[in-house]
Write a protein that holds these residues in place. Structure first.
Motif, PDB file in Angstrom:
ATOM      1  N   VAL A  48       0.871  -1.172   0.000  1.00 39.50           N
ATOM      2  CA  VAL A  48       0.000   0.000   0.000  1.00 39.50           C
ATOM      3  C   VAL A  48       0.902   1.214   0.000  1.00 39.50           C
ATOM      4  CG1 VAL A  48      -1.693   1.311   1.321  1.00 39.50           C
ATOM      5  CG2 VAL A  48      -1.852  -1.181   1.226  1.00 39.50           C
ATOM      6  N   VAL A  49       0.591   2.153  -0.889  1.00 48.09           N
ATOM      7  CA  VAL A  49       1.363   3.390  -0.968  1.00 48.09           C
ATOM      8  C   VAL A  49       0.415   4.579  -0.951  1.00 48.09           C
ATOM      9  CG1 VAL A  49       3.337   2.391  -2.177  1.00 48.09           C
ATOM     10  CG2 VAL A  49       1.427   3.292  -3.487  1.00 48.09           C
ATOM     11  N   PRO A  50       0.890   5.701  -0.427  1.00 47.25           N
ATOM     12  CA  PRO A  50       0.069   6.916  -0.428  1.00 47.25           C
ATOM     13  C   PRO A  50       0.064   7.539  -1.822  1.00 47.25           C
ATOM     14  CG  PRO A  50       2.195   7.383   0.542  1.00 47.25           C
ATOM     15  CD  PRO A  50       2.169   5.916   0.250  1.00 47.25           C
ATOM     16  N   VAL A  51      -1.013   8.235  -2.128  1.00 44.30           N
ATOM     17  CA  VAL A  51      -1.106   8.998  -3.368  1.00 44.30           C
ATOM     18  C   VAL A  51      -1.612  10.400  -3.040  1.00 44.30           C
ATOM     19  CG1 VAL A  51      -1.443   7.004  -4.872  1.00 44.30           C
ATOM     20  CG2 VAL A  51      -3.432   8.100  -3.857  1.00 44.30           C
ATOM     21  N   GLY A  52      -1.411  11.313  -3.981  1.00 46.84           N
ATOM     22  CA  GLY A  52      -1.886  12.685  -3.786  1.00 46.84           C
ATOM     23  C   GLY A  52      -1.216  13.350  -2.603  1.00 46.84           C
ATOM     24  N   LYS A  53      -2.014  14.119  -1.859  1.00 49.15           N
ATOM     25  CA  LYS A  53      -1.455  14.874  -0.727  1.00 49.15           C
ATOM     26  C   LYS A  53      -0.958  13.969   0.397  1.00 49.15           C
ATOM     27  CE  LYS A  53      -5.667  15.511   1.879  1.00 49.15           C
ATOM     28  NZ  LYS A  53      -6.386  16.377   2.758  1.00 49.15           N
ATOM     29  N   ASN A  54      -1.393  12.723   0.421  1.00 47.31           N
ATOM     30  CA  ASN A  54      -0.934  11.804   1.462  1.00 47.31           C
ATOM     31  C   ASN A  54       0.539  11.449   1.332  1.00 47.31           C
ATOM     32  OD1 ASN A  54      -3.363  11.593   2.864  1.00 47.31           O
ATOM     33  ND2 ASN A  54      -4.141  10.074   1.446  1.00 47.31           N
ATOM     34  N   VAL A  55       1.118  11.672   0.160  1.00 50.03           N
ATOM     35  CA  VAL A  55       2.532  11.368  -0.036  1.00 50.03           C
ATOM     36  C   VAL A  55       3.396  12.172   0.932  1.00 50.03           C
ATOM     37  CG1 VAL A  55       4.452  11.536  -1.669  1.00 50.03           C
ATOM     38  CG2 VAL A  55       2.247  10.648  -2.429  1.00 50.03           C
ATOM     39  N   ARG A  56       3.063  13.428   1.154  1.00 48.72           N
ATOM     40  CA  ARG A  56       3.892  14.248   2.058  1.00 48.72           C
ATOM     41  C   ARG A  56       3.608  13.939   3.535  1.00 48.72           C
ATOM     42  NH1 ARG A  56       0.541  19.916   1.747  1.00 48.72           N
ATOM     43  NH2 ARG A  56      -1.313  18.686   1.747  1.00 48.72           N
ATOM     44  N   ASP A  57       2.388  13.438   3.832  1.00 49.85           N
ATOM     45  CA  ASP A  57       2.031  13.142   5.213  1.00 49.85           C
ATOM     46  C   ASP A  57       2.442  11.736   5.647  1.00 49.85           C
ATOM     47  OD1 ASP A  57       0.864  15.658   5.407  1.00 49.85           O
ATOM     48  OD2 ASP A  57      -1.103  14.900   4.790  1.00 49.85           O
ATOM     49  N   PHE A  58       2.508  10.816   4.691  1.00 50.60           N
ATOM     50  CA  PHE A  58       2.845   9.428   5.009  1.00 50.60           C
ATOM     51  C   PHE A  58       4.027   9.031   4.147  1.00 50.60           C
ATOM     52  CE2 PHE A  58       2.633   4.843   4.761  1.00 50.60           C
ATOM     53  CZ  PHE A  58       2.308   4.477   6.047  1.00 50.60           C
ATOM     54  N   ASN A  59       5.189   8.978   4.748  1.00 50.38           N
ATOM     55  CA  ASN A  59       6.410   8.700   4.010  1.00 50.38           C
ATOM     56  C   ASN A  59       6.737   7.219   4.114  1.00 50.38           C
ATOM     57  OD1 ASN A  59       8.788   8.911   2.643  1.00 50.38           O
ATOM     58  ND2 ASN A  59       9.922   9.797   4.341  1.00 50.38           N
ATOM     59  N   GLY A  60       6.435   6.461   3.077  1.00 47.50           N
ATOM     60  CA  GLY A  60       6.754   5.044   3.096  1.00 47.50           C
ATOM     61  C   GLY A  60       5.705   4.224   2.393  1.00 47.50           C
ATOM     62  N   MET A  61       5.759   2.928   2.679  1.00 44.75           N
ATOM     63  CA  MET A  61       4.782   2.010   2.132  1.00 44.75           C
ATOM     64  C   MET A  61       4.497   0.948   3.179  1.00 44.75           C
ATOM     65  SD  MET A  61       6.882  -0.245  -0.578  1.00 44.75           S
ATOM     66  CE  MET A  61       8.205  -1.311  -0.065  1.00 44.75           C
ATOM     67  N   ILE A  62       3.414   0.232   2.959  1.00 45.05           N
ATOM     68  CA  ILE A  62       2.992  -0.815   3.882  1.00 45.05           C
ATOM     69  C   ILE A  62       2.984  -2.122   3.111  1.00 45.05           C
ATOM     70  CG2 ILE A  62       1.118  -1.646   5.356  1.00 45.05           C
ATOM     71  CD1 ILE A  62       0.133   1.334   5.363  1.00 45.05           C
ATOM     72  N   THR A  63       3.579  -3.152   3.673  1.00 48.45           N
ATOM     73  CA  THR A  63       3.533  -4.481   3.070  1.00 48.45           C
ATOM     74  C   THR A  63       2.450  -5.280   3.781  1.00 48.45           C
ATOM     75  OG1 THR A  63       5.907  -4.378   2.637  1.00 48.45           O
ATOM     76  CG2 THR A  63       4.875  -6.546   2.540  1.00 48.45           C
ATOM     77  N   LEU A  64       1.575  -5.904   2.992  1.00 47.88           N
ATOM     78  CA  LEU A  64       0.462  -6.665   3.546  1.00 47.88           C
ATOM     79  C   LEU A  64       0.641  -8.159   3.288  1.00 47.88           C
ATOM     80  CD1 LEU A  64      -2.526  -4.467   2.266  1.00 47.88           C
ATOM     81  CD2 LEU A  64      -1.394  -4.346   4.486  1.00 47.88           C
ATOM     82  N   ASN A  65       0.314  -8.967   4.289  1.00 50.60           N
ATOM     83  CA  ASN A  65       0.258 -10.401   4.058  1.00 50.60           C
ATOM     84  C   ASN A  65      -1.149 -10.743   3.545  1.00 50.60           C
ATOM     85  OD1 ASN A  65      -1.494 -10.575   6.297  1.00 50.60           O
ATOM     86  ND2 ASN A  65       0.114 -11.275   7.685  1.00 50.60           N
ATOM     87  N   GLU A  66      -1.427 -12.007   3.342  1.00 50.27           N
ATOM     88  CA  GLU A  66      -2.717 -12.406   2.766  1.00 50.27           C
ATOM     89  C   GLU A  66      -3.895 -11.952   3.623  1.00 50.27           C
ATOM     90  OE1 GLU A  66      -5.177 -16.435   1.458  1.00 50.27           O
ATOM     91  OE2 GLU A  66      -3.052 -16.598   1.929  1.00 50.27           O
ATOM     92  N   THR A  67      -3.793 -12.138   4.918  1.00 52.19           N
ATOM     93  CA  THR A  67      -4.897 -11.760   5.802  1.00 52.19           C
ATOM     94  C   THR A  67      -5.071 -10.249   5.867  1.00 52.19           C
ATOM     95  OG1 THR A  67      -4.506 -13.721   7.164  1.00 52.19           O
ATOM     96  CG2 THR A  67      -5.837 -11.969   8.140  1.00 52.19           C
ATOM     97  N   SER A  68      -3.989  -9.511   6.029  1.00 54.81           N
ATOM     98  CA  SER A  68      -4.119  -8.060   6.105  1.00 54.81           C
ATOM     99  C   SER A  68      -4.572  -7.469   4.773  1.00 54.81           C
ATOM    100  CB  SER A  68      -2.833  -7.399   6.598  1.00 54.81           C
ATOM    101  OG  SER A  68      -1.744  -7.713   5.767  1.00 54.81           O
ATOM    102  N   SER A  69      -4.220  -8.097   3.664  1.00 53.12           N
ATOM    103  CA  SER A  69      -4.714  -7.654   2.356  1.00 53.12           C
ATOM    104  C   SER A  69      -6.227  -7.846   2.275  1.00 53.12           C
ATOM    105  CB  SER A  69      -4.017  -8.438   1.237  1.00 53.12           C
ATOM    106  OG  SER A  69      -4.516  -8.061  -0.026  1.00 53.12           O
ATOM    107  N   PHE A  70      -6.695  -8.974   2.788  1.00 52.93           N
ATOM    108  CA  PHE A  70      -8.135  -9.243   2.827  1.00 52.93           C
ATOM    109  C   PHE A  70      -8.842  -8.211   3.710  1.00 52.93           C
ATOM    110  CE2 PHE A  70     -11.911 -11.203   4.634  1.00 52.93           C
ATOM    111  CZ  PHE A  70     -12.534 -11.738   3.525  1.00 52.93           C
TER     112      PHE A  70
END
Length: 88
Positions: free
Chosen positions: A18-40
């Motif tokens: 999961v990555v931020p887009v738009g204005k969230n890019v400046r507020d959330f610096n990074g990305m989130i890796t999801l496993n199968e359950t968290s993706s669900f």
């Protein structure tokens, strides 16, 4: 509850992120890796829902005891809240 707008989930080389887009890019610096359950769970919470609705979807989709499912959902909600990704 609902995951805030401004984040997109993508699968890249077999990994769901999961990555931020738009204005969230400046507020959330990074990305989130999801496993199968968290993706669900992410998909379940992409639209307004309740914890009970998410629990039903999770236990219907996976062979998981309700008590374990509740712990997983609570942990996921906590992580989203701590990172400011959740609308109540």
């Amino acid at each position: 509850m609902k995951i805030k707008d401004g984040f997109v989930k993508r699968e890249i080389a077999g990994t769901v992120i999961v990555v931020p887009v738009g204005k969230n890019v400046r507020d959330f610096n990074g990305m989130i890796t999801l496993n199968e359950t968290s993706s669900f769970l992410w998909d379940c919470m992409s639209e307004s829902t309740t914890k009970d609705e998410v629990l039903k979807k999770l236990t219907d989709a996976y062979d998981v005891e309700p008590k374990k499912a509740v712990r997983d959902i609570d942990a996921f909600i906590k992580q989203l809240s701590e990172n400011g990704l959740l609308e109540e």
